[in-house]
Design a protein around this motif. Structure first.
Motif, PDB file in Angstrom:
ATOM      1  N   PHE A  63     -17.827   7.781 -24.666  1.00 44.44           N
ATOM      2  CA  PHE A  63     -16.150   8.239 -24.017  1.00 44.44           C
ATOM      3  C   PHE A  63     -16.170   8.776 -22.782  1.00 44.44           C
ATOM      4  O   PHE A  63     -15.733   8.397 -21.686  1.00 44.44           O
ATOM      5  CB  PHE A  63     -15.113   8.256 -25.272  1.00 44.44           C
ATOM      6  N   LEU A  64     -17.241   9.867 -23.212  1.00 41.00           N
ATOM      7  CA  LEU A  64     -16.941  10.313 -21.350  1.00 41.00           C
ATOM      8  C   LEU A  64     -17.211   9.660 -19.796  1.00 41.00           C
ATOM      9  O   LEU A  64     -17.018   9.604 -19.083  1.00 41.00           O
ATOM     10  CB  LEU A  64     -18.049  11.704 -22.079  1.00 41.00           C
ATOM     11  N   ILE A  65     -18.718   8.987 -20.818  1.00 44.95           N
ATOM     12  CA  ILE A  65     -18.710   7.765 -19.688  1.00 44.95           C
ATOM     13  C   ILE A  65     -18.394   6.702 -18.950  1.00 44.95           C
ATOM     14  O   ILE A  65     -17.668   6.636 -18.168  1.00 44.95           O
ATOM     15  CB  ILE A  65     -20.330   7.698 -19.922  1.00 44.95           C
ATOM     16  N   ARG A  66     -17.082   6.464 -19.866  1.00 47.27           N
ATOM     17  CA  ARG A  66     -16.224   5.497 -19.713  1.00 47.27           C
ATOM     18  C   ARG A  66     -15.173   6.133 -18.786  1.00 47.27           C
ATOM     19  O   ARG A  66     -14.601   5.577 -18.562  1.00 47.27           O
ATOM     20  CB  ARG A  66     -15.393   4.605 -21.321  1.00 47.27           C
ATOM     21  N   SER A  67     -14.407   7.619 -19.366  1.00 41.26           N
ATOM     22  CA  SER A  67     -13.378   7.674 -18.747  1.00 41.26           C
ATOM     23  C   SER A  67     -13.934   8.369 -17.092  1.00 41.26           C
ATOM     24  O   SER A  67     -13.141   8.183 -16.804  1.00 41.26           O
ATOM     25  CB  SER A  67     -13.077   9.235 -19.577  1.00 41.26           C
ATOM     26  N   CYS A  68     -15.402   9.130 -17.054  1.00 42.93           N
ATOM     27  CA  CYS A  68     -15.513   8.976 -16.164  1.00 42.93           C
ATOM     28  C   CYS A  68     -15.656   7.948 -14.959  1.00 42.93           C
ATOM     29  O   CYS A  68     -14.881   7.832 -13.714  1.00 42.93           O
ATOM     30  CB  CYS A  68     -17.184   9.278 -15.581  1.00 42.93           C
ATOM     31  N   LEU A  81     -13.181  19.078 -13.548  1.00 46.51           N
ATOM     32  CA  LEU A  81     -12.859  20.194 -13.440  1.00 46.51           C
ATOM     33  C   LEU A  81     -13.406  19.893 -15.340  1.00 46.51           C
ATOM     34  O   LEU A  81     -12.574  19.338 -16.480  1.00 46.51           O
ATOM     35  CB  LEU A  81     -12.009  21.297 -13.901  1.00 46.51           C
ATOM     36  N   ASP A  82     -14.643  20.041 -15.506  1.00 45.54           N
ATOM     37  CA  ASP A  82     -15.299  19.770 -17.307  1.00 45.54           C
ATOM     38  C   ASP A  82     -15.582  21.373 -17.847  1.00 45.54           C
ATOM     39  O   ASP A  82     -16.348  21.622 -17.283  1.00 45.54           O
ATOM     40  CB  ASP A  82     -16.780  18.824 -16.368  1.00 45.54           C
ATOM     41  N   LEU A  83     -14.604  21.314 -19.011  1.00 49.92           N
ATOM     42  CA  LEU A  83     -15.209  22.072 -19.554  1.00 49.92           C
ATOM     43  C   LEU A  83     -15.836  21.477 -20.980  1.00 49.92           C
ATOM     44  O   LEU A  83     -15.690  20.948 -21.927  1.00 49.92           O
ATOM     45  CB  LEU A  83     -13.129  22.442 -20.227  1.00 49.92           C
ATOM     46  N   THR A  93     -20.763  14.245 -15.687  1.00 50.98           N
ATOM     47  CA  THR A  93     -19.965  13.597 -15.137  1.00 50.98           C
ATOM     48  C   THR A  93     -19.849  13.352 -13.631  1.00 50.98           C
ATOM     49  O   THR A  93     -19.703  12.340 -13.214  1.00 50.98           O
ATOM     50  CB  THR A  93     -18.676  14.846 -15.617  1.00 50.98           C
ATOM     51  N   HIS A  94     -20.691  14.490 -13.565  1.00 45.20           N
ATOM     52  CA  HIS A  94     -20.971  14.296 -11.878  1.00 45.20           C
ATOM     53  C   HIS A  94     -21.595  12.955 -11.166  1.00 45.20           C
ATOM     54  O   HIS A  94     -21.866  13.029 -10.289  1.00 45.20           O
ATOM     55  CB  HIS A  94     -21.513  15.405 -10.887  1.00 45.20           C
ATOM     56  N   GLN A  95     -22.834  12.837 -12.113  1.00 38.67           N
ATOM     57  CA  GLN A  95     -23.567  11.601 -11.693  1.00 38.67           C
ATOM     58  C   GLN A  95     -22.418  10.022 -11.982  1.00 38.67           C
ATOM     59  O   GLN A  95     -23.009   9.019 -10.814  1.00 38.67           O
ATOM     60  CB  GLN A  95     -24.698  11.852 -12.185  1.00 38.67           C
ATOM     61  N   VAL A  96     -21.667  10.286 -13.239  1.00 35.56           N
ATOM     62  CA  VAL A  96     -20.706   8.788 -13.059  1.00 35.56           C
ATOM     63  C   VAL A  96     -20.787   8.750 -11.788  1.00 35.56           C
ATOM     64  O   VAL A  96     -20.222   7.744 -11.267  1.00 35.56           O
ATOM     65  CB  VAL A  96     -20.240   8.952 -14.651  1.00 35.56           C
ATOM     66  N   VAL A  97     -19.479  10.424 -11.748  1.00 35.15           N
ATOM     67  CA  VAL A  97     -18.749   9.829 -10.480  1.00 35.15           C
ATOM     68  C   VAL A  97     -19.250   9.632  -9.061  1.00 35.15           C
ATOM     69  O   VAL A  97     -18.250   9.088  -8.549  1.00 35.15           O
ATOM     70  CB  VAL A  97     -17.036  11.776 -10.843  1.00 35.15           C
TER      71      VAL A  97
END
Length: 276
Positions: A63-68, A81-83, A93-97
């Motif tokens: 889900f995180l990857i698809r959201s990114c 901002l990844d909490l 997150t940074h790699q995907v976006v």
């Protein structure tokens, strides 16, 4: 992959090897190597009622990857901002976006010593990405952090992630915690949440209750399975991105589903909301 040792050869300063860590338990569920025996014991305990408990972590990660991907490619968001970032693994997150938007800025927030050590090493040569130490369940502490304020422009839209984290907050004011974050975000920002879920239907609800009992009474001491209304309240009055709050696996899956979801994967939901 070989089985992790009870104590990795280099334990960062401040790591408590006598108590399970949320980040390390997730790492163990994802077949990582940065975890201790006490972390794996948490999963062992939950497996007595849910043999497929690791699927919670995989559904959360997917889900995180698809959201990114959605936020970077479709919503055009350039600040994140990844909490509760957790231990670095494949497709952070940074790699995907940044694959989609190379200039995207990402700020991770965590207070686990092992997470901080590994993340700083990984991010040393990435000027667009930072990690700061703060308690993600204390929004004012996060929002007033100097690095957060320097790296992110709060006059422009920000994507805020609380993915796989809020079920480890045991207080009853979780919606108020999220509302403080939401109030601080500029218009056009997005909030993504994934959370352990009590489906409130026979069989699945029993499973959720049993998993929660094992998590809360394990060495990790947290893991609430909240109802749909409780989780939806965390989004406040944000406009939900279609399809709304759904099972993590049902939020814009990458392809057709050839096999039914396991009961465990029906006990975690996710959604993305947009601030008007």
């Amino acid at each position: 992959m070989s089985k992790p040792s009870a104590y990795p050869s280099e334990v960062p300063v401040g790591v408590d090897t006598t108590r399970a860590s949320i980040a390390r338990v997730y790492d163990a569920a994802l077949n990582g190597k940065d975890n201790f025996e006490i972390d794996r014991e948490v999963l062992a305990q939950v497996r007595t009622v849910a043999p497929g408990v690791a699927e919670l972590a995989w559904a959360n990660r997917d889900f995180l990857i698809r959201s990114c991907r959605f936020l970077a490619s479709q919503a055009g968001i350039e600040q994140y901002l990844d909490l509760g970032s957790g231990l670095p693994t494949a497709e952070n997150t940074h790699q995907v976006v940044q694959r989609i938007r190379p200039n995207a800025r990402v700020v991770y927030v965590d207070n686990d010593p092992m997470v901080l050590t590994h993340a700083r090493a990984l991010l040393e040569e990435n000027p667009q990405t930072s990690i700061v130490t703060a308690d993600i369940f204390r929004p004012l502490e996060v929002l007033s952090n100097q690095v957060v304020r320097e790296e992110l422009d709060f006059s422009r839209p920000i994507a805020l992630f609380h993915i796989g984290t809020l079920h480890h907050y045991l207080g009853e004011d979780v919606a108020a915690v999220m509302q403080t974050y939401i109030d601080a975000l500029p218009s056009g920002s997005f909030v993504a949440i994934a959370h352990f879920y009590d489906p409130e239907v026979p069989g699945l609800s029993d499973l959720a209750v049993k998993m929660e009992d094992k998590f809360v009474h394990s060495p990790m001491r947290s893991g609430r399975f909240r109802t749909r209304s409780e989780i939806q309240a965390m989004f406040g009055d944000l406009d939900m991105v279609d399809p709304g709050l759904v099972l993590c696996d049902d939020w814009w899956p990458d392809g057709p589903r050839l096999a039914p979801l396991s009961p465990v994967r029906q006990c975690i939901v996710g959604g993305v909301g947009r601030k008007r």
